[in-house]
Design an enzyme around this catalytic site. Structure first.
Site, PDB file in Angstrom:
ATOM      1  N   LYS A 182     -65.220  39.750 -16.596  1.00 50.72           N
ATOM      2  CA  LYS A 182     -64.121  40.572 -17.114  1.00 50.72           C
ATOM      3  C   LYS A 182     -62.799  39.827 -16.961  1.00 50.72           C
ATOM      4  CE  LYS A 182     -61.462  43.732 -15.232  1.00 50.72           C
ATOM      5  NZ  LYS A 182     -60.180  43.638 -15.980  1.00 50.72           N
ATOM      6  N   GLY A 233     -57.216  36.612  -7.846  1.00 51.80           N
ATOM      7  CA  GLY A 233     -56.074  37.478  -8.109  1.00 51.80           C
ATOM      8  C   GLY A 233     -55.260  37.704  -6.857  1.00 51.80           C
ATOM      9  N   SER A 234     -54.578  38.833  -6.796  1.00 55.39           N
ATOM     10  CA  SER A 234     -53.670  39.120  -5.691  1.00 55.39           C
ATOM     11  C   SER A 234     -54.431  39.552  -4.442  1.00 55.39           C
ATOM     12  CB  SER A 234     -52.691  40.223  -6.090  1.00 55.39           C
ATOM     13  OG  SER A 234     -53.369  41.466  -6.185  1.00 55.39           O
ATOM     14  N   ALA A 236     -53.686  42.163  -2.579  1.00 51.25           N
ATOM     15  CA  ALA A 236     -53.864  43.619  -2.607  1.00 51.25           C
ATOM     16  C   ALA A 236     -55.093  44.010  -3.419  1.00 51.25           C
ATOM     17  CB  ALA A 236     -52.615  44.289  -3.177  1.00 51.25           C
ATOM     18  N   THR A 237     -55.254  43.414  -4.600  1.00 51.05           N
ATOM     19  CA  THR A 237     -56.424  43.735  -5.425  1.00 51.05           C
ATOM     20  C   THR A 237     -57.690  43.184  -4.797  1.00 51.05           C
ATOM     21  OG1 THR A 237     -55.015  43.675  -7.387  1.00 51.05           O
ATOM     22  CG2 THR A 237     -57.392  43.616  -7.743  1.00 51.05           C
ATOM     23  N   GLY A 238     -57.610  42.019  -4.181  1.00 56.30           N
ATOM     24  CA  GLY A 238     -58.772  41.443  -3.512  1.00 56.30           C
ATOM     25  C   GLY A 238     -59.309  42.340  -2.423  1.00 56.30           C
ATOM     26  N   GLU A 255     -60.535  34.394  -4.212  1.00 54.63           N
ATOM     27  CA  GLU A 255     -59.478  33.376  -4.242  1.00 54.63           C
ATOM     28  C   GLU A 255     -58.194  34.119  -4.524  1.00 54.63           C
ATOM     29  OE1 GLU A 255     -56.629  31.390  -5.237  1.00 54.63           O
ATOM     30  OE2 GLU A 255     -57.671  30.797  -7.073  1.00 54.63           O
ATOM     31  N   CYS A 289     -51.249  30.207  -8.132  1.00 50.12           N
ATOM     32  CA  CYS A 289     -51.449  30.648  -6.748  1.00 50.12           C
ATOM     33  C   CYS A 289     -51.111  29.544  -5.760  1.00 50.12           C
ATOM     34  CB  CYS A 289     -52.880  31.135  -6.557  1.00 50.12           C
ATOM     35  SG  CYS A 289     -54.139  29.900  -6.952  1.00 50.12           S
ATOM     36  N   GLU A 387     -44.813  36.373  -2.010  1.00 50.77           N
ATOM     37  CA  GLU A 387     -45.129  35.430  -3.078  1.00 50.77           C
ATOM     38  C   GLU A 387     -44.463  35.938  -4.356  1.00 50.77           C
ATOM     39  OE1 GLU A 387     -49.019  33.409  -5.248  1.00 50.77           O
ATOM     40  OE2 GLU A 387     -49.168  35.436  -4.441  1.00 50.77           O
TER      41      GLU A 387
END
Length: 486
Positions: A182, A233-234, A236-238, A255, A289, A387
């Site tokens: 996705k 991704g970020s 928070a989402t991780g 990552e 990143c 960041e």
């Protein structure tokens, strides 16, 4: 050429809308969503939104296809992936134009992304994971063997659509897994087009590509038919991905974001290294990143280096990526644009010195922010502690190297870092003390597909690339073989 490429790509989107790839078929959805051009802030295309039922169909197809795909000889899987690399290069102009339209980066950088995506496939598939012998003596032989996990769910971000999607495909398929991928809803089209180009290069169900919103990502993380999640991704989402995957104890590779520090010692030539430091910080408009996000500079060369960076920033041309003279594009989406603006406002309130930039570009169209160099700033501000993921670089003064290391390491982030000096041995010794997954000397940014990459602390879990990255997609099994027969 750039204008005609853009026109042709837009016309093609009207004639041939992009599709999901499910079980080897190109399919649409009842729902669709706008895709925004960050250079204008306006929609330029539509993207299908996969339903939960379509996700279920993709996962079921993947589970059916996986045993036969894993049984194929490694050389056959490698050849199929090489054909994918060939298809990527054969359609480089189209894929690059889609990337510039949806992500915003200059077209020449989009071409470089496409080329790098293809090269990553070839570099990864040069590696081989072999059975390891742990012990072979009078007690018997013990081997470590590696087998695929099954179905991989991959979720990718918007900053590098192809260069972060293609390696997940290569890792998964080369090791005998199958994949449901996705892309980010902010930049889905190039990845969907990749799926279309690849849909008949693999058996049905081996490669599935579905677009959707963040709810679809959660469904992928939770899905009982998926054995592993690979997410970029970020932080928070991780964390949410990891929590969603915990219900089925999926293997997870994350990552995540970085707040990379570069430490510049007092023996360098400021004029000579300023362009390299600027490139390491502002690559892809700072939306990488592993880009330099904090620059620690020794007091003896602080002002000359700050001045050199400011001159480069003021001379950098920002604009629409289809303009051949443009060097930096926009921030990719409105939400991130607002985050960067909020951080700039906080920086002004902190009393820091703006050497260059500091504002959105005038004109009102698109998500453009001037390349910004900030001096006389320190920890305790959002720009240094967070960041920003945009074209803003804080330059922080230090007098003692141990103090600079301590400050560089005093963060929840640990993706990368670098040390700059004419004395390479001294710099390497300092770089080895950085609490990060990757450290560079006299360089910053860049992952080698044959070298493991990932983050320390909250910047990630596990590795991608290299043999260690391939093993993340495999189950390790110890096999005990006796030295004598029954």
């Amino acid at each position: 050429m750039s204008a005609s490429t853009k026109t042709q790509t837009l016309a093609a989107l009207q004639v041939r809308p992009v599709c999901h790839v499910i079980d080897g078929r190109l399919v649409g959805s009842e729902r669709s969503a706008d895709v925004i051009d960050p250079a204008t802030g306006q929609p330029f295309g539509r993207c299908p939104q996969a339903s939960p039922d379509q996700l279920d169909a993709a996962v079921a197809a993947a589970r059916r296809a996986q045993p036969a795909w894993a049984a194929r000889p490694l050389a056959e899987r490698r050849n199929c992936l090489h054909r994918l690399a060939d298809a990527i290069l054969a359609h480089e102009p189209e894929l690059a134009a889609l990337i510039t339209l949806e992500q915003g980066k200059p077209l020449k950088d989009a071409h470089a992304e496409v080329a790098r995506a293809a090269s990553q496939i070839r570099l990864l598939t040069e590696l081989v994971i072999e059975t390891e012998v742990v012990r072979d003596d009078a007690r018997g032989r013990v081997e470590l063997r590696y087998r695929p996990l099954g179905v991989v769910g991959a979720i990718t971000p918007w900053n590098m659509p192809l260069v972060l999607s293609v390696p997940k495909i290569a890792h998964a398929l080369y090791t005998g897994n199958v994949i449901v991928l996705k892309p980010s809803p902010y930049a889905p089209l190039a990845t969907l087009r990749l799926g279309e180009l690849a849909h008949d290069l693999f058996p049905p169900g081996v490669l599935n590509v579905l677009a959707g919103d963040h709810a679809l990502g959660q469904h992928i993380s939770e899905h009982p038919g998926i054995d592993k999640i690979s997410f970029t991704g970020s932080i928070a989402t991780g964390k949410r991905v990891m929590a969603s995957a915990a219900g089925t104890l999926k293997r997870v590779t994350l990552e995540l974001g970085g707040n990379d520090a570069a430490i510049v010692l007092d023996d360098v030539d400021p004029e000579a290294i300023a362009p390299k430091l600027f490139a390491g910080a502002f690559v892809n408009c700072g939306q990488v990143c592993m880009a330099i996000k904090r620059l620690y500079v020794h007091a003896d060369i602080y002002e000359p280096l700050v001045d050199a960076l400011g001159r480069i920033a003021r001379a950098t041309r920002v604009g629409n990526g289809f303009d051949p003279d443009v060097q930096l594009g926009p921030v990719q989406n409105l939400a991130q644009f607002k985050i960067v603006q909020d951080i700039l406002d906080d920086t002004r309130r902190a009393g820091a010195r703006f050497v260059a930039g500091g504002h959105a570009l005038e004109g009102g169209q698109g998500y453009f922010i001037e390349p910004t160099i900030v001096a006389d700033i320190t920890e305790g501000t959002r720009l240094v502690d967070e960041e920003p993921f945009g074209p803003v670089l804080p330059v922080i003064r230090f007098t003692d190297v141990d103090d600079a290391l301590s400050r560089a390491n005093s963060t929840r982030f640990g993706l990368g870092g670098s040390v700059w000096s004419r004395n390479v041995e001294r710099a390497a010794a300092i770089a080895a003390r950085l609490e990060a997954g990757t450290a560079w000397v006299n360089h910053h940014v860049g992952a080698d597909a044959q070298v493991p990459f990932g983050g320390a602390k909250q910047s990630g879990r596990g590795r991608e690339y290299g043999k260690a990255g391939l093993r993340e997609y495999m189950e390790e099994m110890a096999v005990f073989i006796p030295s004598s027969r029954l």
